[in-house]
Design a protein around this motif. Structure first.
Motif, PDB file in Angstrom:
ATOM      1  N   CYS A  83      11.431  11.511  18.442  1.00 13.26           N
ATOM      2  CA  CYS A  83      12.480  11.297  19.620  1.00 13.26           C
ATOM      3  C   CYS A  83      13.839  11.405  19.165  1.00 13.26           C
ATOM      4  O   CYS A  83      14.282  10.667  18.068  1.00 13.26           O
ATOM      5  CB  CYS A  83      11.901  10.114  20.124  1.00 13.26           C
ATOM      6  SG  CYS A  83      10.372   9.928  21.031  1.00 13.26           S
ATOM      7  N   PHE A  99      10.825  15.925  28.861  1.00 16.59           N
ATOM      8  CA  PHE A  99      11.004  14.624  28.427  1.00 16.59           C
ATOM      9  C   PHE A  99      12.191  14.347  27.383  1.00 16.59           C
ATOM     10  O   PHE A  99      12.297  15.213  26.448  1.00 16.59           O
ATOM     11  CB  PHE A  99       9.795  14.123  27.736  1.00 16.59           C
ATOM     12  CG  PHE A  99       9.929  12.886  27.060  1.00 16.59           C
ATOM     13  CD1 PHE A  99       9.838  11.598  27.824  1.00 16.59           C
ATOM     14  CD2 PHE A  99       9.944  12.446  25.819  1.00 16.59           C
ATOM     15  CE1 PHE A  99       9.813  10.302  27.362  1.00 16.59           C
ATOM     16  CE2 PHE A  99       9.835  11.191  25.182  1.00 16.59           C
ATOM     17  CZ  PHE A  99       9.997  10.164  25.884  1.00 16.59           C
ATOM     18  N   VAL A 100      13.151  13.410  28.039  1.00 12.36           N
ATOM     19  CA  VAL A 100      14.299  13.096  27.188  1.00 12.36           C
ATOM     20  C   VAL A 100      14.265  11.522  27.173  1.00 12.36           C
ATOM     21  O   VAL A 100      14.316  10.605  27.822  1.00 12.36           O
ATOM     22  CB  VAL A 100      15.707  13.533  28.391  1.00 12.36           C
ATOM     23  CG1 VAL A 100      16.850  12.932  27.392  1.00 12.36           C
ATOM     24  CG2 VAL A 100      15.563  14.931  28.578  1.00 12.36           C
ATOM     25  N   PRO A 101      13.842  11.182  25.746  1.00 13.37           N
ATOM     26  CA  PRO A 101      13.838   9.909  25.274  1.00 13.37           C
ATOM     27  C   PRO A 101      14.962   9.049  25.563  1.00 13.37           C
ATOM     28  O   PRO A 101      16.188   9.799  25.403  1.00 13.37           O
ATOM     29  CB  PRO A 101      13.491   9.965  23.851  1.00 13.37           C
ATOM     30  CG  PRO A 101      13.059  11.458  23.597  1.00 13.37           C
ATOM     31  CD  PRO A 101      13.671  12.351  24.536  1.00 13.37           C
ATOM     32  N   THR A 102      14.917   7.868  25.674  1.00 10.40           N
ATOM     33  CA  THR A 102      15.870   6.993  26.161  1.00 10.40           C
ATOM     34  C   THR A 102      16.338   6.316  24.640  1.00 10.40           C
ATOM     35  O   THR A 102      16.933   5.196  24.511  1.00 10.40           O
ATOM     36  CB  THR A 102      15.859   5.917  27.058  1.00 10.40           C
ATOM     37  OG1 THR A 102      14.515   5.185  26.828  1.00 10.40           O
ATOM     38  CG2 THR A 102      15.567   6.471  28.398  1.00 10.40           C
ATOM     39  N   TYR A 103      15.608   6.704  23.292  1.00  8.04           N
ATOM     40  CA  TYR A 103      15.945   6.034  22.384  1.00  8.04           C
ATOM     41  C   TYR A 103      15.532   7.129  21.212  1.00  8.04           C
ATOM     42  O   TYR A 103      14.917   8.025  21.497  1.00  8.04           O
ATOM     43  CB  TYR A 103      14.442   4.974  22.142  1.00  8.04           C
ATOM     44  CG  TYR A 103      13.164   5.367  22.625  1.00  8.04           C
ATOM     45  CD1 TYR A 103      12.390   5.991  21.654  1.00  8.04           C
ATOM     46  CD2 TYR A 103      12.718   5.249  24.024  1.00  8.04           C
ATOM     47  CE1 TYR A 103      11.133   6.526  22.106  1.00  8.04           C
ATOM     48  CE2 TYR A 103      11.579   5.958  24.089  1.00  8.04           C
ATOM     49  CZ  TYR A 103      10.961   6.552  23.223  1.00  8.04           C
ATOM     50  OH  TYR A 103       9.498   7.283  23.757  1.00  8.04           O
ATOM     51  N   ARG A 200       7.420   4.835  11.497  1.00  9.11           N
ATOM     52  CA  ARG A 200       6.903   5.761  12.327  1.00  9.11           C
ATOM     53  C   ARG A 200       7.563   5.516  13.842  1.00  9.11           C
ATOM     54  O   ARG A 200       6.954   6.430  14.976  1.00  9.11           O
ATOM     55  CB  ARG A 200       5.690   5.572  12.330  1.00  9.11           C
ATOM     56  CG  ARG A 200       4.735   6.289  11.235  1.00  9.11           C
ATOM     57  CD  ARG A 200       3.364   6.158  11.457  1.00  9.11           C
ATOM     58  NE  ARG A 200       2.635   4.933  11.431  1.00  9.11           N
ATOM     59  CZ  ARG A 200       2.069   4.566  12.772  1.00  9.11           C
ATOM     60  NH1 ARG A 200       1.998   5.310  13.659  1.00  9.11           N
ATOM     61  NH2 ARG A 200       1.569   3.404  12.816  1.00  9.11           N
ATOM     62  N   TYR A 201       8.245   4.431  14.117  1.00 10.50           N
ATOM     63  CA  TYR A 201       8.783   3.987  15.335  1.00 10.50           C
ATOM     64  C   TYR A 201       9.672   5.534  15.833  1.00 10.50           C
ATOM     65  O   TYR A 201      10.729   5.973  15.222  1.00 10.50           O
ATOM     66  CB  TYR A 201       9.895   3.022  15.197  1.00 10.50           C
ATOM     67  CG  TYR A 201      10.243   2.524  16.798  1.00 10.50           C
ATOM     68  CD1 TYR A 201       9.555   1.720  17.495  1.00 10.50           C
ATOM     69  CD2 TYR A 201      11.263   3.302  17.303  1.00 10.50           C
ATOM     70  CE1 TYR A 201       9.781   1.354  18.651  1.00 10.50           C
ATOM     71  CE2 TYR A 201      11.735   2.606  18.764  1.00 10.50           C
ATOM     72  CZ  TYR A 201      10.952   1.972  19.415  1.00 10.50           C
ATOM     73  OH  TYR A 201      11.244   1.694  20.590  1.00 10.50           O
ATOM     74  N   GLY A 202       9.102   6.013  17.007  1.00  9.57           N
ATOM     75  CA  GLY A 202       9.924   7.276  17.667  1.00  9.57           C
ATOM     76  C   GLY A 202       8.975   8.397  17.257  1.00  9.57           C
ATOM     77  O   GLY A 202       9.667   9.419  17.841  1.00  9.57           O
ATOM     78  N   LEU A 203       8.169   8.266  16.364  1.00  3.62           N
ATOM     79  CA  LEU A 203       7.464   9.630  16.221  1.00  3.62           C
ATOM     80  C   LEU A 203       6.278   9.637  17.125  1.00  3.62           C
ATOM     81  O   LEU A 203       5.431   8.663  16.956  1.00  3.62           O
ATOM     82  CB  LEU A 203       6.791   9.607  14.429  1.00  3.62           C
ATOM     83  CG  LEU A 203       5.569  10.461  14.361  1.00  3.62           C
ATOM     84  CD1 LEU A 203       5.755  11.770  14.469  1.00  3.62           C
ATOM     85  CD2 LEU A 203       5.237  10.252  12.796  1.00  3.62           C
ATOM     86  N   VAL A 204       6.134  10.582  17.772  1.00  4.15           N
ATOM     87  CA  VAL A 204       4.913  10.745  18.885  1.00  4.15           C
ATOM     88  C   VAL A 204       3.655  10.811  17.974  1.00  4.15           C
ATOM     89  O   VAL A 204       3.426  11.865  17.262  1.00  4.15           O
ATOM     90  CB  VAL A 204       5.465  11.797  19.769  1.00  4.15           C
ATOM     91  CG1 VAL A 204       4.138  11.818  20.976  1.00  4.15           C
ATOM     92  CG2 VAL A 204       6.421  11.651  20.561  1.00  4.15           C
ATOM     93  N   SER A 205       2.807   9.774  18.212  1.00  2.00           N
ATOM     94  CA  SER A 205       1.512   9.823  17.083  1.00  2.00           C
ATOM     95  C   SER A 205       0.663  10.827  17.573  1.00  2.00           C
ATOM     96  O   SER A 205       0.322  11.100  18.598  1.00  2.00           O
ATOM     97  CB  SER A 205       0.938   8.317  17.539  1.00  2.00           C
ATOM     98  OG  SER A 205       1.929   7.438  17.183  1.00  2.00           O
ATOM     99  N   TYR A 330       6.247   9.595  32.869  1.00  2.00           N
ATOM    100  CA  TYR A 330       6.985  10.629  32.003  1.00  2.00           C
ATOM    101  C   TYR A 330       6.000  11.874  31.813  1.00  2.00           C
ATOM    102  O   TYR A 330       4.931  12.096  31.908  1.00  2.00           O
ATOM    103  CB  TYR A 330       7.546  10.247  30.746  1.00  2.00           C
ATOM    104  CG  TYR A 330       6.642   9.373  29.899  1.00  2.00           C
ATOM    105  CD1 TYR A 330       5.632  10.154  29.181  1.00  2.00           C
ATOM    106  CD2 TYR A 330       6.589   8.225  29.582  1.00  2.00           C
ATOM    107  CE1 TYR A 330       4.542   9.488  28.414  1.00  2.00           C
ATOM    108  CE2 TYR A 330       5.372   7.462  28.947  1.00  2.00           C
ATOM    109  CZ  TYR A 330       4.598   8.227  28.314  1.00  2.00           C
ATOM    110  OH  TYR A 330       3.557   7.670  27.570  1.00  2.00           O
TER     111      TYR A 330
END
Lengths: 492, 95, 488
Positions: A83, A99-103, A200-205, A330
């Protein structure tokens, strides 16, 4: 010297000493992209204006004498399942086309904090499910070493962008070999760290218990330096590990394998292995021996169970991880129709591609009542056994050596028709994901067709230091050898 | 083993709508894949604990302190349909 | 001949834990925010976000487990429960199936004879043990709101991710009375622990009823149904009666009870099946890979045990010892922790315990019932109640006036001394003034005066009443009677 010949670390050095400007470096990349991107299709999204603005700001700060970070002004590419705040993040899927992440992903934040300029988001197999980058909704990526071939996958866009000079280095993600295998096919270096090393925070699992972010670069030093920047405990990822004193990966780069014990799993050199790959890898093993390492062939065992265990677990976790894509919060939403159930079904059927659906169905099945024990749980037990086999191996060896993939890059369109055949290509890489070990892919020559071959080195968990030292030693030894050959020729 | 009913049930659970051809393909794929996965049964794992996590870390917590403010606009920004600050879905219950 | 049936009931009780933040993210759990203002990427299930466990949730769960005699799992972990529904942003709920945090506990409830008067029965209880199968931690879902205008539903994720524990009992209850006794027991225990406020109406405590029937004497369990949407004791009572009847009717007609989830409509007094053909029920639980497993060692348990506040039973014993109150008072007071705390704090301000108890059990409970309020909504402070009792004791105000002042304090939290002063409610102590009013009353009621003088002693009560009325209650009725008698 052409700016694009520099490694990321070298470029950073030049920028820091104001030999090269950040905008100048960026322009060099744009020129390359303008000239060649149409041929390769490395990127899903390129962010020219944002990158230019950031490069200019960084340049002003550098000129003002500010200390920014080890990669100040270096253009990076980021795989499109990481992200990026304000930049669309598609995962190569129609589902997230808008999809445009806000983070931003933690790894992206860390990279940016180190001064990197993110120039775009690279192509990938849809939701990282694939080994060729052909399952992307945004078209295939071609291998810069041979446009008729795939770049490997799923981080094919990142590997191709590094190989094609469309960035200096890139982030990829590796769930079953998705950093190492495309690095191998494109002739660049790719590192999968120990599970938990990079947040992994922000890595689309895709498969949470195996996903790990890793760098792709021109050489081992770049990968080590990038890992130094992106590694670290993160409060937002409960599975991220506090490595404490263990970081400082760049410092591990010593050309020294004297007495290092290197195990070569004999089970990796069976009939499925392409002869050119076998030869290149065995030659690499000899390089280690010549440099003072103790190289031994041994029986690792259980190799035939690695692919079944991996695909069971990965599909199970993926089937659950991808449930959130339902059109409501989303992403793609099917034309509004009657019932909730219809909305879910249409959205997901239209939003996901064939390979993703295949894995969701398999994963749903192996978790369903009556099959959970026989498949999911069985696979987790097999996983324990595989890990034990590696634990035993690491009781005897510091590093394991083998091929990254059984073949060099396949030709476009050859792989998808037989999924099982494609899955079997992951046989050497997925053990590292099942067990959490770090592993690296380093170029080790070419095959009969002139396509790059990758050498895989695997280390024990948390032993990136040893792993990187081995990889660096090999890389330097080969480089010295090559240079000697060149000068011998010149002397004629 | 994998019948048409299995595929229908799995597709329903996964909320995927499959065409006739896709269903047939899925059946073939699944049979082939599971046939291969069944290789695992050669290995006696009766005494082996399953491994769901590869790391040994335990007890990873956050403290009970509010750190987030109102992020509603950001959370709604990617939704296709929004009304009164909420996500819109087809009617969910009787009455 | 008609068969005699026994009802077999087990409960799944969800309790919202009293934490500042949600179970897996730093969003507030406060009630009443505008829709979706207490949300973040984690609790709206945005791609790439990950859960991180709130330590307080685990500690509350352990505390409840200890207070309900459970064994606490040394090792436990979370599992994913997969099902598509829009109140659940990820379309899976993080819960615990394979290794719940607490197991094998019990609570003891007081079982009353069916016709028994509550007050009498309280002294002659039978104790019954309801076993707790397990307690597990999980996240709450969001709220769906029907939008009449568009015929669609709207989703608010403010409650999504609020921490819950689910307390699963064994099928040990046999009547609605036992079910309610069990719920009350859980509620007071958890309230005393401070782990939740347990409000049924607001949904911070929710009970799903698993019910089956069988002929008396039969050992095996019948097929059970699960009933949801029970948000008051009243609804629970009705639902149990209704479901028991429905199942007996089916069995008597030779039909089968279908194992299913049913939704109780309390207004209509009927339940509906919640099954639909679009839901093949299969939750595909598997270990949550995003969360680290838990290891709860003895040291941690000992710390939580040491922090455990006084629970109701201990408090009841202490009240008996310290305040020498009747058991009836003690039961009523300690039924609610808030009320009981208020009692102790008021006594600490110097008020006499039995007088405080009388006010709380009498006026306070009456007003709570009348206004359908919870004890925590009471506005007055312990100091104010002590002051009011003082005013009565010192005969500065009459009981009648005191009750009036109490009602105002109850909802507005005014200082009783100031209120009495400002509204001129003090008892008139001036005997001459009293005599003047009494003379007027005697003059206005010659018939009553005559009756009294003719030996009808009761007539004086009427005259006292008239005098008190003329004094607007601000006189001591005993004194008034005395004066009237002397004047007659």
């Amino acid at each position: 010297m052409d700016i694009l010949q520099y490694t990321a670390v070298e470029l950073a050095e030049c920028i820091r000493h104001r030999k090269i400007g950040t905008v100048e470096a960026l322009e060099a990349v744009w020129q390359r992209i303008d000239a060649e991107e149409a041929k390769w299709n490395c990127y899903i999204t390129v962010e020219r204006e944002k990158a230019l603005k950031r490069a200019a700001t960084l340049q002003r700060r550098i000129e003002a004498g500010e200390q920014i970070g080890p990669f100040a002004g270096v253009p990076f590419a980021v795989k499109d399942n990481l992200c990026t705040k304000g930049i669309r993040t598609t995962c190569g899927s129609r589902m997230l086309e808008q999809f445009v992440p806000t983070y931003s992903a933690a790894a992206v934040e860390r990279l940016e904090a180190a001064g990197a300029v993110i120039i775009g988001k690279t192509n990938m197999d849809e939701f990282a499910m694939g080994s060729t980058t052909e399952t992307s909704y945004f078209g295939v990526t071609h291998n810069p070493c041979d446009p008729a071939c795939v770049p490997g996958g799923s981080s094919g866009g990142s590997a191709a962008a590094v190989a094609a000079g469309e960035c200096f280095a890139a982030l990829g993600t590796d769930t079953g070999g998705s950093v190492r295998q495309p690095a191998s096919h494109c002739g660049v270096v790719g590192l999968k760290p120990t599970y938990g090393t990079v947040s992994r925070y922000g890595l689309v699992s895709y498969a949470s218990s195996m996903d790990q972010i890793g760098p792709l670069g021109r050489d081992v030093r770049d990968c080590a330096a990038i890992l130094d920047v992106i590694a670290g405990r993160d409060d937002r990822d409960a599975t991220s590990v506090d490595r404490g004193e263990q970081t400082g990966f760049k410092a591990a780069l010593r050309q020294d394998v004297e007495g290092m014990r290197i195990g070569v799993p004999a089970d990796y050199f069976t009939e499925g292995l392409q002869p050119g790959v076998r030869k290149a890898v065995q030659d690499a093993a000899e390089v280690f021996r010549a440099n003072g390492a103790v190289v031994e062939y041994f029986d690792l065992g259980l190799t035939q169970y690695v692919v079944p265990a991996y695909y069971t677990i990965a599909a199970a976790e993926a089937s659950s991880n991808l449930e959130r894509f339902d059109g409501i919060k989303y992403g793609y939403r099917a034309q509004d129709i009657g019932t909730l159930h219809a909305l879910y079904q249409k959205t997901r059927s239209e939003g996901f591609g064939a390979e993703v659906k295949r894995r969701i169905l398999l994963g749903t099945f192996v978790l369903s009542t009556g099959y959970y024990d026989a498949y999911y749980l069985k696979a987790q037990r097999v996983r324990t056994r595989i890990r034990r086999a590696f634990d035993e191996a690491f009781a005897n060896y510091d590093v394991l050596l083998g091929p990254v993939a059984p073949t060099t890059a396949p030709r476009l369109g050859e792989s998808l028709s037989d999924p099982l055949q494609m899955y079997l290509q992951d046989i050497y890489t997925i053990s590292a994901n099942l067990t959490g070990m770090p592993a690296i892919s380093v170029p080790c020559g070419t095959d009969e067709k002139g396509l790059p071959v990758g050498l895989q080195l695997m280390g024990d968990r948390l032993a990136e230091g040893t792993l990187l030292r081995a990889a660096y030693t090999y890389e330097q030894a080969v480089k010295t050898e090559r240079e000697r050959n060149v000068s011998d020729k010149e002397r004629g | 083993m994998i019948t048409d009913e299995t595929i229908a049930k799995i597709a329903l659970l996964a909320k995927l709508e499959l065409s006739e051809t896709e269903r047939e393909q899925a059946k073939q794929d699944m049979r082939k894949m599971l046939g291969y996965i069944d290789l695992m049964n050669e290995l006696d794992t009766a005494e082996t604990e399953p491994m769901s996590h590869v790391f040994s870390a335990e007890n990873v917590f956050r403290e009970d302190v509010v750190v987030n403010g109102d992020m509603r606009e950001e959370m709604l920004a990617n939704a296709q349909l929004v009304k009164d600050g909420m996500f819109v879905v087809p009617q969910t219950f009787e009455g | 001949m008609a068969n005699v049936y026994e009802t077999v009931i087990g409960l799944e009780v969800h309790v919202e834990l009293a934490t500042q933040t949600k179970i897996f993210c730093g969003c507030s759990t406060a009630f009443g925010g505008a829709p979706n203002t207490h949300t973040c990427p984690v609790c709206t299930g945005m791609p790439g976000t990950l859960p991180v466990l709130n330590r307080q949730v685990v500690e509350h769960a352990i505390a409840v487990g200890l207070a309900t005699n459970c064994s606490i799992a040394a090792h436990c972990r979370f599992d994913r429960k997969n099902y598509f529904y829009p109140d659940n942003p990820q379309n899976y709920q993080i819960s615990q199936l394979y290794q719940p945090i607490c197991r094998d506990g019990y609570v003891e409830i007081d079982v009353q004879t069916p016709e028994g008067d509550r007050r009498d029965a309280a002294e002659t209880d039978n104790r019954k043990r309801v076993r707790i199968h397990e307690i597990h931690m999980e996240e709450d879902a969001g709220k769906l709101i029907h939008d009449g205008e568009s015929g669609r539903s709207l989703v608010d994720y403010n409650r999504a991710g609020v921490p819950l524990i689910e307390i699963v009992s064994e099928p040990d209850m046999r009547s609605a009375e036992e079910v309610i006794a069990y719920l009350e027991k859980l509620r007071t225990t958890i309230q005393y622990l401070g782990a939740s406020d347990c409000k049924l109406q607001e949904g911070s405590m929710r009970a799903d009823v698993n019910l089956s029937v069988r002929e008396v004497g039969v050992q095996t369990l019948g097929t059970r149904t699960e009933m949801k949407n029970l948000n008051s004791f009243h609804a629970i009572r009705n639902a149990i009666a209704g479901e028991r009847e429905r199942q007996i009717r089916l069995l008597e007609a030779g039909e089968q009870v279908v194992q299913e989830t049913r939704r109780w409509d309390d207004a209509k007094g009927v339940s509906y099946s919640m099954r639909s053909k679009e839901d093949a029920q299969d939750y595909r639980y598997f270990p949550e890979p995003d969360l680290a497993p838990l290891h709860i060692d003895d040291t941690w348990i000992a710390q939580i045990r040491a922090r455990q506040p006084e629970l109701r039973e201990a408090r009841m014993e202490r009240y008996q010892r310290t305040y020498a109150l009747p058991m009836y008072d003690i039961r009523l007071l300690t039924d609610s922790k808030q009320l009981s705390d208020l009692f102790e704090e008021t006594v600490a301000c110097g008020a006499q315990p039995k007088k405080v108890s009388n006010w709380l059990m009498g006026e306070a409970l009456r007003l709570l019932r009348e206004r359908d309020m919870d004890p925590e909504e009471i506005c007055f402070t312990p100091e104010h109640l002590a002051a009011l009792i003082g005013l009565v004791e010192q005969k500065e105000i009459t009981n009648t006036v005191a009750k009036e002042v109490f009602a105002v304090m109850f909802t507005q939290g005014v200082d009783p001394r100031r209120y009495v002063e400002e509204n001129g409610l003090k008892t008139l102590q001036d005997a001459d003034a009293l005599r003047r009013v009494a003379a007027q009353v005697l003059a206005d009621n010659p018939q009553s005066v005559a009756d009294y003088r003719n030996g009808k002693e009761k007539a004086i009560s009427f005259l006292v009443g008239q005098t008190m009325k003329a004094m607007k209650g601000q006189a001591d009725p005993l004194k008034v009677r005395e004066i009237l008698q002397s004047m007659l």
